[in-house]
Write a protein that holds these residues in place. Structure first.
Motif, PDB file in Angstrom:
ATOM      1  N   LEU A   1       0.950  -1.487  -0.201  1.00 11.05           N
ATOM      2  CA  LEU A   1      -0.561  -0.164  -0.296  1.00 11.05           C
ATOM      3  C   LEU A   1       0.817   1.210  -0.191  1.00 11.05           C
ATOM      4  O   LEU A   1       0.833   2.524  -0.512  1.00 11.05           O
TER       5      LEU A   1
ATOM      6  N   HIS B   1       3.857   6.792   6.167  1.00 14.73           N
ATOM      7  CA  HIS B   1       4.496   5.290   5.936  1.00 14.73           C
ATOM      8  C   HIS B   1       5.598   5.007   5.919  1.00 14.73           C
ATOM      9  O   HIS B   1       6.393   4.374   6.769  1.00 14.73           O
TER      10      HIS B   1
ATOM     11  N   TRP C   1      -3.631   9.432  11.017  1.00 10.69           N
ATOM     12  CA  TRP C   1      -2.669   8.879  11.785  1.00 10.69           C
ATOM     13  C   TRP C   1      -2.243   9.292  13.457  1.00 10.69           C
ATOM     14  O   TRP C   1      -2.870  10.392  13.509  1.00 10.69           O
TER      15      TRP C   1
ATOM     16  N   ASP D   1       0.257   4.262  12.606  1.00 10.58           N
ATOM     17  CA  ASP D   1      -0.832   4.349  11.784  1.00 10.58           C
ATOM     18  C   ASP D   1      -2.416   4.101  12.192  1.00 10.58           C
ATOM     19  O   ASP D   1      -2.338   3.237  13.146  1.00 10.58           O
TER      20      ASP D   1
ATOM     21  N   HIS E   1      -6.063  -0.503   7.617  1.00  9.35           N
ATOM     22  CA  HIS E   1      -6.026  -1.703   6.736  1.00  9.35           C
ATOM     23  C   HIS E   1      -4.260  -1.596   7.549  1.00  9.35           C
ATOM     24  O   HIS E   1      -3.706  -3.043   7.880  1.00  9.35           O
TER      25      HIS E   1
END
Ligand SMILES: [Fe+2]
Length: 198
Positions: free
Chosen positions: A35, A81, A128, A163, A167
């Motif tokens: 992702l 990320h 986040w 995160d 997901h």
């Protein structure tokens, strides 16, 4: 496609992360990294399209405006990320470290900081949770960032990233977001956090 905009920084490359996190399955981490690579691809794609629109004198079009507005979303999705994966991995917080002292100074105690950070993480919604350092006041803040780009504090360094998109945990923890947060806390790479403060 020739590029006049950002000629030296046109392409971002996906970074590689060797993640072996005891509390996160291989499948979850593999999906998450895939992702992330999508954000890198889309950041590059956006730069290319925006540049093409400029070259074609389409800089007054709704396409140009909407894609330009979207840029921070993709870019931050990529960068957040990278920061998240980099602060995963077990490395304990050292009692006399800068991070330890600053957490105490800013929040009263480590426990206060942890409680607040976890509370933000437990909020409903996707985004986040960040610990950021305000260089002006020499103070740390815990903040909620909606999606990737709403709520970031200007001129603050990002020190720790969690995160809280689904997901990040659904494969392993289902709807038990609180369990994911506990797992995250067990797997913070405090050495990486410390480095960001120095
Ligand atoms: Fe994510």
């Amino acid at each position: 496609m020739p590029c006049n905009l950002y000629p030296y920084r046109m392409k971002f490359e996906a970074k590689s992360f060797e993640l072996k996190i005891p509390d996160f399955s291989e499948q979850l981490l593999k999906n998450h990294l895939t992702l992330y690579q999508g954000y890198v691809t889309n950041t590059n794609k956006l730069l290319e399209i925006i540049n093409t629109l400029i070259l074609e004198n389409k800089n007054s079009t709704p396409e140009f405006a909407e894609l330009s507005r979207r840029f921070a979303w993709e870019f931050n999705g990529m960068r957040l990320h990278e920061l998240y994966f980099s602060n995963l991995g077990i490395s304990n917080l050292k009692p006399n470290s800068k991070a330890s002292k600053m957490l105490k100074d800013s929040f009263g105690s480590f426990e206060n900081w942890e409680k607040h950070f976890k509370s933000l993480g437990s909020m409903r919604g996707i985004g986040w949770i960040l610990l950021v350092y305000d260089k002006e006041k020499h103070n740390l803040f815990n903040i909620w960032v909606n999606e990737h780009d709403v709520g970031l504090l200007s001129n603050c360094e990002i020190i720790l990233v969690m995160d809280v998109f689904e997901h990040a945990y659904m494969i392993d923890y289902g709807l038990k977001k609180v369990d994911y947060i506990e797992a995250f806390f067990k797997n913070i790479n405090w050495a990486a956090v410390e480095k960001r403060l120095n």
